[in-house]
Motif scaffolding. Structure first.
Motif, PDB file in Angstrom:
ATOM      1  N   VAL A   1     -13.992  49.187  18.368  1.00  0.00           N
ATOM      2  CA  VAL A   1     -13.983  50.655  18.366  1.00  0.00           C
ATOM      3  C   VAL A   1     -12.758  51.184  19.112  1.00  0.00           C
ATOM      4  O   VAL A   1     -12.055  52.096  18.638  1.00  0.00           O
ATOM      5  CB  VAL A   1     -15.276  51.187  19.009  1.00  0.00           C
ATOM      6  N   LEU A   2     -12.491  50.619  20.276  1.00  0.00           N
ATOM      7  CA  LEU A   2     -11.384  51.097  21.108  1.00  0.00           C
ATOM      8  C   LEU A   2     -10.032  50.806  20.469  1.00  0.00           C
ATOM      9  O   LEU A   2      -9.128  51.649  20.471  1.00  0.00           O
ATOM     10  CB  LEU A   2     -11.472  50.458  22.496  1.00  0.00           C
ATOM     11  N   TYR A   3      -9.881  49.608  19.914  1.00  0.00           N
ATOM     12  CA  TYR A   3      -8.627  49.283  19.237  1.00  0.00           C
ATOM     13  C   TYR A   3      -8.423  50.161  18.005  1.00  0.00           C
ATOM     14  O   TYR A   3      -7.298  50.592  17.700  1.00  0.00           O
ATOM     15  CB  TYR A   3      -8.609  47.805  18.835  1.00  0.00           C
ATOM     16  N   GLU A   4      -9.512  50.430  17.284  1.00  0.00           N
ATOM     17  CA  GLU A   4      -9.397  51.300  16.113  1.00  0.00           C
ATOM     18  C   GLU A   4      -8.964  52.701  16.526  1.00  0.00           C
ATOM     19  O   GLU A   4      -8.126  53.328  15.868  1.00  0.00           O
ATOM     20  CB  GLU A   4     -10.726  51.352  15.349  1.00  0.00           C
ATOM     21  N   ASP A   5      -9.513  53.180  17.634  1.00  0.00           N
ATOM     22  CA  ASP A   5      -9.119  54.500  18.128  1.00  0.00           C
ATOM     23  C   ASP A   5      -7.634  54.527  18.493  1.00  0.00           C
ATOM     24  O   ASP A   5      -6.970  55.554  18.356  1.00  0.00           O
ATOM     25  CB  ASP A   5      -9.966  54.880  19.338  1.00  0.00           C
ATOM     26  N   GLN A   6      -7.114  53.364  18.956  1.00  0.00           N
ATOM     27  CA  GLN A   6      -5.697  53.257  19.311  1.00  0.00           C
ATOM     28  C   GLN A   6      -4.811  52.925  18.101  1.00  0.00           C
ATOM     29  O   GLN A   6      -3.610  52.745  18.238  1.00  0.00           O
ATOM     30  CB  GLN A   6      -5.517  52.153  20.360  1.00  0.00           C
ATOM     31  N   LYS A   7      -5.467  52.818  16.921  1.00  0.00           N
ATOM     32  CA  LYS A   7      -4.767  52.471  15.675  1.00  0.00           C
ATOM     33  C   LYS A   7      -4.118  51.089  15.730  1.00  0.00           C
ATOM     34  O   LYS A   7      -3.099  50.837  15.061  1.00  0.00           O
ATOM     35  CB  LYS A   7      -3.749  53.551  15.308  1.00  0.00           C
ATOM     36  N   GLU A   8      -4.703  50.197  16.497  1.00  0.00           N
ATOM     37  CA  GLU A   8      -4.274  48.793  16.510  1.00  0.00           C
ATOM     38  C   GLU A   8      -5.186  48.043  15.541  1.00  0.00           C
ATOM     39  O   GLU A   8      -6.174  47.415  15.927  1.00  0.00           O
ATOM     40  CB  GLU A   8      -4.356  48.227  17.927  1.00  0.00           C
ATOM     41  N   TRP A   9      -4.841  48.133  14.253  1.00  0.00           N
ATOM     42  CA  TRP A   9      -5.749  47.721  13.202  1.00  0.00           C
ATOM     43  C   TRP A   9      -6.071  46.231  13.239  1.00  0.00           C
ATOM     44  O   TRP A   9      -7.222  45.835  13.033  1.00  0.00           O
ATOM     45  CB  TRP A   9      -5.173  48.082  11.834  1.00  0.00           C
ATOM     46  N   ASP A  10      -5.068  45.388  13.487  1.00  0.00           N
ATOM     47  CA  ASP A  10      -5.317  43.946  13.500  1.00  0.00           C
ATOM     48  C   ASP A  10      -6.265  43.558  14.632  1.00  0.00           C
ATOM     49  O   ASP A  10      -7.203  42.779  14.427  1.00  0.00           O
ATOM     50  CB  ASP A  10      -4.000  43.175  13.637  1.00  0.00           C
ATOM     51  N   SER A  11      -6.008  44.089  15.826  1.00  0.00           N
ATOM     52  CA  SER A  11      -6.880  43.777  16.967  1.00  0.00           C
ATOM     53  C   SER A  11      -8.286  44.303  16.733  1.00  0.00           C
ATOM     54  O   SER A  11      -9.280  43.653  17.084  1.00  0.00           O
ATOM     55  CB  SER A  11      -6.303  44.376  18.249  1.00  0.00           C
ATOM     56  N   ALA A  12      -8.378  45.491  16.111  1.00  0.00           N
ATOM     57  CA  ALA A  12      -9.700  46.055  15.810  1.00  0.00           C
ATOM     58  C   ALA A  12     -10.455  45.144  14.849  1.00  0.00           C
ATOM     59  O   ALA A  12     -11.644  44.850  15.052  1.00  0.00           O
ATOM     60  CB  ALA A  12      -9.548  47.450  15.223  1.00  0.00           C
ATOM     61  N   PHE A  13      -9.771  44.697  13.781  1.00  0.00           N
ATOM     62  CA  PHE A  13     -10.427  43.811  12.815  1.00  0.00           C
ATOM     63  C   PHE A  13     -10.928  42.538  13.505  1.00  0.00           C
ATOM     64  O   PHE A  13     -12.054  42.091  13.261  1.00  0.00           O
ATOM     65  CB  PHE A  13      -9.467  43.438  11.683  1.00  0.00           C
ATOM     66  N   ILE A  14     -10.096  41.937  14.355  1.00  0.00           N
ATOM     67  CA  ILE A  14     -10.468  40.685  15.021  1.00  0.00           C
ATOM     68  C   ILE A  14     -11.725  40.863  15.862  1.00  0.00           C
ATOM     69  O   ILE A  14     -12.645  40.036  15.813  1.00  0.00           O
ATOM     70  CB  ILE A  14      -9.299  40.174  15.882  1.00  0.00           C
ATOM     71  N   ASP A  15     -11.799  41.957  16.613  1.00  0.00           N
ATOM     72  CA  ASP A  15     -12.981  42.156  17.461  1.00  0.00           C
ATOM     73  C   ASP A  15     -14.212  42.499  16.636  1.00  0.00           C
ATOM     74  O   ASP A  15     -15.320  42.028  16.937  1.00  0.00           O
ATOM     75  CB  ASP A  15     -12.703  43.241  18.506  1.00  0.00           C
ATOM     76  N   TYR A  16     -14.053  43.315  15.600  1.00  0.00           N
ATOM     77  CA  TYR A  16     -15.198  43.600  14.722  1.00  0.00           C
ATOM     78  C   TYR A  16     -15.707  42.309  14.061  1.00  0.00           C
ATOM     79  O   TYR A  16     -16.922  42.093  13.948  1.00  0.00           O
ATOM     80  CB  TYR A  16     -14.811  44.605  13.636  1.00  0.00           C
ATOM     81  N   MET A  17     -14.790  41.469  13.629  1.00  0.00           N
ATOM     82  CA  MET A  17     -15.182  40.219  12.988  1.00  0.00           C
ATOM     83  C   MET A  17     -15.919  39.310  13.976  1.00  0.00           C
ATOM     84  O   MET A  17     -16.928  38.679  13.620  1.00  0.00           O
ATOM     85  CB  MET A  17     -13.957  39.507  12.419  1.00  0.00           C
ATOM     86  N   LYS A  18     -15.434  39.244  15.204  1.00  0.00           N
ATOM     87  CA  LYS A  18     -16.108  38.413  16.205  1.00  0.00           C
ATOM     88  C   LYS A  18     -17.512  38.951  16.493  1.00  0.00           C
ATOM     89  O   LYS A  18     -18.466  38.170  16.627  1.00  0.00           O
ATOM     90  CB  LYS A  18     -15.289  38.372  17.497  1.00  0.00           C
ATOM     91  N   ALA A  19     -17.653  40.262  16.557  1.00  0.00           N
ATOM     92  CA  ALA A  19     -18.979  40.852  16.760  1.00  0.00           C
ATOM     93  C   ALA A  19     -19.909  40.484  15.610  1.00  0.00           C
ATOM     94  O   ALA A  19     -21.086  40.153  15.824  1.00  0.00           O
ATOM     95  CB  ALA A  19     -18.875  42.374  16.891  1.00  0.00           C
ATOM     96  N   TYR A  20     -19.390  40.521  14.391  1.00  0.00           N
ATOM     97  CA  TYR A  20     -20.189  40.166  13.210  1.00  0.00           C
ATOM     98  C   TYR A  20     -20.592  38.693  13.246  1.00  0.00           C
ATOM     99  O   TYR A  20     -21.718  38.338  12.893  1.00  0.00           O
ATOM    100  CB  TYR A  20     -19.406  40.496  11.947  1.00  0.00           C
ATOM    101  N   GLU A  21     -19.683  37.819  13.663  1.00  0.00           N
ATOM    102  CA  GLU A  21     -20.005  36.396  13.754  1.00  0.00           C
ATOM    103  C   GLU A  21     -21.098  36.149  14.792  1.00  0.00           C
ATOM    104  O   GLU A  21     -21.954  35.277  14.624  1.00  0.00           O
ATOM    105  CB  GLU A  21     -18.752  35.605  14.115  1.00  0.00           C
ATOM    106  N   LEU A  22     -21.076  36.912  15.880  1.00  0.00           N
ATOM    107  CA  LEU A  22     -22.086  36.761  16.923  1.00  0.00           C
ATOM    108  C   LEU A  22     -23.416  37.377  16.530  1.00  0.00           C
ATOM    109  O   LEU A  22     -24.481  36.883  16.909  1.00  0.00           O
ATOM    110  CB  LEU A  22     -21.582  37.406  18.225  1.00  0.00           C
ATOM    111  N   GLU A  23     -23.358  38.469  15.770  1.00  0.00           N
ATOM    112  CA  GLU A  23     -24.574  39.153  15.336  1.00  0.00           C
ATOM    113  C   GLU A  23     -24.415  39.538  13.867  1.00  0.00           C
ATOM    114  O   GLU A  23     -23.931  40.627  13.549  1.00  0.00           O
ATOM    115  CB  GLU A  23     -24.826  40.396  16.201  1.00  0.00           C
ATOM    116  N   PRO A  24     -24.812  38.631  12.937  1.00  0.00           N
ATOM    117  CA  PRO A  24     -24.614  38.880  11.496  1.00  0.00           C
ATOM    118  C   PRO A  24     -25.477  40.004  10.929  1.00  0.00           C
ATOM    119  O   PRO A  24     -25.223  40.456   9.816  1.00  0.00           O
ATOM    120  CB  PRO A  24     -24.997  37.538  10.856  1.00  0.00           C
ATOM    121  N   ARG A  25     -26.466  40.463  11.691  1.00  0.00           N
ATOM    122  CA  ARG A  25     -27.381  41.493  11.169  1.00  0.00           C
ATOM    123  C   ARG A  25     -26.919  42.891  11.571  1.00  0.00           C
ATOM    124  O   ARG A  25     -27.706  43.704  12.057  1.00  0.00           O
ATOM    125  CB  ARG A  25     -28.792  41.226  11.669  1.00  0.00           C
TER     126      ARG A  25
END
Length: 405
Positions: free
Chosen positions: A171-195
């Motif tokens: 969320v924070l990286y997306e707000d800063q428009k750091e798209w690659d970093s935002a994607f990486i953290d969102y993906m890691k969150a999804y891997e930890l919690e797939p639901r």
């Protein structure tokens, strides 16, 4: 007889008067009723009288109450003190450990469970996000990730990273428009919690935006019903973080260890009721908040990891007490007094049931795409709905933190 009196003071001097959990019950009741001023007054009063061993818990509870009350700046200051004290307490006192062997765990300064130390930074990140200080919030998110990575790789603990910290990082990286970093953290969150359900929307959108074609194809197949159109130039977003329910509490349980029978006691976590999902509405749009991290599950994993060490320490304590009791018997030339001394010492063999009870049971998240301007947010928690006013800015991701019981 003087021996027995002294031993009784050592072994039984841990009653209700010295029990932090019992002493702060009224403050917790006020907190859970959203009467934050009274909760803070009672914690301030307790701080003047409490022994040094409970000071960390007081700072943690006070920081959480200020956080729940929306006093973000004050909460950051108190939680920073708690973080500093926690670091100091990690340096083990040899004399304190010796005292614990002859009495019980409640005599030592409370250092915090591993996950509680991580929660300090999670709450700090949310405080800073509410204050609009994205860079400070990201520093705290990175601290969570680095700390737990060290626990996993260097200390060989069977933990995993916290999905809420990773999602908040996205969320924070997306707000800063750091798209690659935002994607990486969102993906890691999804891997930890797939639901994550609809919370994967930015993951799909950013996979497409950053040209991750393979990831986008895979995610699109898994979530065909999640709309993820590109944001219009004027669109803003709102992420509602609901801190829901009551964290688990510690209760005593007996464990058989060797030939020691029921003399060895350890704490176990018990849930304090269920945590139903919270419904969040913004001017006609309604979403059910999704559980991103369950502290009940995290707490149990972290506590189970150190049960073996706790049992070994309790066994060492039982051996030390047996030695003291044998000495009493020899000095008084009375086998009966030796047995009595051992019984007195073990009567105080109580596990440490202190914990950061003001934490929530879950971090739930709901998110919305909204036009710029002021919006009214309705958070429908069972029995206690609340209303909040937020301002959404074009091209930005706003964060709203709500405490729900």
């Amino acid at each position: 007889m003087l021996f027995i009196v002294a031993l009784s003071a050592l072994g039984l001097g841990t009653g209700c008067a010295s029990d932090y959990v019992a002493r702060t019950a009224s403050a917790r009741s006020a907190y859970q009723s959203s009467d934050y001023p009274r909760a803070l007054r009672e914690l301030d009063g307790e701080q003047k009288e409490a022994p040094e061993r409970d000071q960390l818990l007081l700072l943690l509870d006070k920081g959480m109450v200020l956080h729940a009350a929306g006093q973000w700046e004050e909460s950051t200051q108190v939680l920073a003190q708690a973080d500093d004290l926690s670091s100091q307490l990690d340096i083990t006192s040899v004399s304190e450990e010796a005292g614990v062997l002859l009495s019980n765990e409640r005599r030592r300064a409370y250092r915090g469970e591993d996950f509680e130390k991580l929660m300090i930074s999670v709450l700090q990140a949310l405080n800073y996000a509410e204050l609009g200080r994205d860079e400070d919030a990201l520093v705290e998110v990175r601290r969570v990730n680095e700390r737990i990575e060290k626990m996993i790789t260097e200390e060989k603990k069977p933990y995993e990273q916290l999905a809420i910290a990773r999602y908040l990082g996205g969320v924070l990286y997306e707000d800063q428009k750091e798209w690659d970093s935002a994607f990486i953290d969102y993906m890691k969150a999804y891997e930890l919690e797939p639901r994550l359900g609809g919370l994967v929307e930015p993951l799909l959108r950013l996979a497409k935006k950053t040209g991750r074609d393979d990831a986008y194809a895979t995610l699109s197949q898994k979530f065909p019903d999640v709309a993820h159109d590109a944001l219009a130039p004027g669109d803003g977003q709102l992420v509602v973080v609901v801190e829901a329910g009551l964290s688990p509490e510690k209760q005593r349980a007996s464990r058989d260890y060797g030939d020691s029978g029921d003399l060895i006691e350890v704490p176990v976590y018990r849930d304090r009721g269920g945590t139903p999902p919270v419904r969040v509405s913004v001017e006609g749009k309604a979403e059910r908040a999704v559980t991103v991290t369950s502290l009940s599950r995290v707490a149990q994993v972290h506590l189970n990891d150190r049960i073996g060490r706790m049992l070994a320490k309790q066994l060492a304590g039982a051996v030390a007490k047996a030695g003291v009791a044998a000495g009493v018997g020899a000095l008084t030339k009375s086998k009966e007094l030796g047995v009595l001394a051992f019984l007195v010492l073990n009567a105080g063999n109580q596990p440490d049931l202190r914990s950061w009870l003001s934490l929530p049971a879950e971090f739930q998240v709901a998110r919305f795409r909204l036009p710029p301007g002021k919006h009214t947010v309705q958070v429908d928690a069972p029995g206690r709905p609340t209303t909040h006013l937020v301002e959404v800015r074009p091209g930005r991701v706003e964060v709203l933190v709500v405490r729900s019981y």
